[in-house]
Write an enzyme that holds these catalytic residues in place. Sequence first.
Site, PDB file in Angstrom:
ATOM      1  N   GLU A  44      -0.022   4.996  -8.421  1.00 30.79           N
ATOM      2  CA  GLU A  44      -0.168   5.271  -6.994  1.00 30.79           C
ATOM      3  C   GLU A  44       1.023   4.672  -6.238  1.00 30.79           C
ATOM      4  O   GLU A  44       1.558   3.640  -6.603  1.00 30.79           O
ATOM      5  CB  GLU A  44      -1.475   4.650  -6.487  1.00 30.79           C
ATOM      6  CG  GLU A  44      -1.725   4.868  -5.002  1.00 30.79           C
ATOM      7  CD  GLU A  44      -2.961   4.144  -4.494  1.00 30.79           C
ATOM      8  OE1 GLU A  44      -3.529   4.602  -3.492  1.00 30.79           O
ATOM      9  OE2 GLU A  44      -3.353   3.110  -5.093  1.00 30.79           O
ATOM     10  N   LYS A 123      -5.717  11.852  -1.841  1.00 32.16           N
ATOM     11  CA  LYS A 123      -6.751  10.838  -2.074  1.00 32.16           C
ATOM     12  C   LYS A 123      -7.915  11.023  -1.100  1.00 32.16           C
ATOM     13  O   LYS A 123      -7.729  11.117   0.116  1.00 32.16           O
ATOM     14  CB  LYS A 123      -6.113   9.452  -1.900  1.00 32.16           C
ATOM     15  CG  LYS A 123      -7.023   8.280  -2.205  1.00 32.16           C
ATOM     16  CD  LYS A 123      -6.226   6.983  -2.075  1.00 32.16           C
ATOM     17  CE  LYS A 123      -7.036   5.750  -2.409  1.00 32.16           C
ATOM     18  NZ  LYS A 123      -6.221   4.524  -2.293  1.00 32.16           N
ATOM     19  N   CYS A 164      -6.847   5.675  -7.372  1.00 32.15           N
ATOM     20  CA  CYS A 164      -7.212   4.286  -7.076  1.00 32.15           C
ATOM     21  C   CYS A 164      -8.651   4.125  -6.573  1.00 32.15           C
ATOM     22  O   CYS A 164      -9.587   4.170  -7.359  1.00 32.15           O
ATOM     23  CB  CYS A 164      -6.200   3.692  -6.093  1.00 32.15           C
ATOM     24  SG  CYS A 164      -6.174   1.876  -6.079  1.00 32.15           S
TER      25      CYS A 164
END
Length: 284
Positions: A44, A123, A164
């Site tokens: 990330e 995300k 994440c």
Amino acid sequence: MSEAVKVALLQMTSGIDPLANAATIADAVARAAGEGAAMLFTPEMAGLIDRDRARAAPHIVPEEANPVLAAAREAAARHGIWVHLGSLAVKPDGAAGASGDGRSANRAFVIDAAGDIAARYDKMHMFDVDLATGESWRESAAYRPGEAVVTVATPVGRLGLAICYDIRFPALFEALGQAGCDCIAIPAAFTVPTGKAHWHLMQRARAVEASAFVISAAQTGRHEDGRETYGHSLVVDPWGDVVLDMGADAGLGFAKIDPARTAAVRQQLPSLANKRPVPISHAS
């Protein structure tokens, strides 16, 4: 995919200079291809880690102007290897549309061996927390969440995309498992406290739940902006066994993704096929 495929993971300590980070990624692409990997995975925020928003702002540009994305695409084409660029901070007024509120996107890219973008994923879940250590994070202040589950055909089979903090939301991984993903990428920049507590636990749980390999390239060490990340890039197989743990050092790691392992686990424990709707009842 019928045979085992070699993959490479780049564990980085990304800094505040996108051009320096781009050079690190391009070098890793070349080395991964030289070692026979079919695909490279990066963490990330591979292109920029800088919590000084004023200093970072000039580097957050539309994807077509991003030098890190351009360098990764050029390197992928030059060396004939797929690249999963874990994520970049981009202004979302390019190919994927505009946010309308000034916030950026935390966007993953899958790049094929010709250098073309095969998939994008923004995300979904924003890291808005106050930790017991005193650390406070408000990702939603700078980034707007994505809204779509994304999978793509790659050399490692059907690859599902997450980033994440997404790992804490099992419904996303259930959807990726039901979509028939062979592997799920979870690039990360985990904090040290949350990493020590939950990183290995959740990676193994998501692999078991989805009956899929999990490939998680991570940021590590102390960054130029002062933050510290946990490292321990992982490859976990569908049974929950750790195939690769890169520890705390930056560099390249390698693992093999074996489709026979996935088939054996899904035959032995067909939890995806056995799943039923869970009714919700309220006691009087």
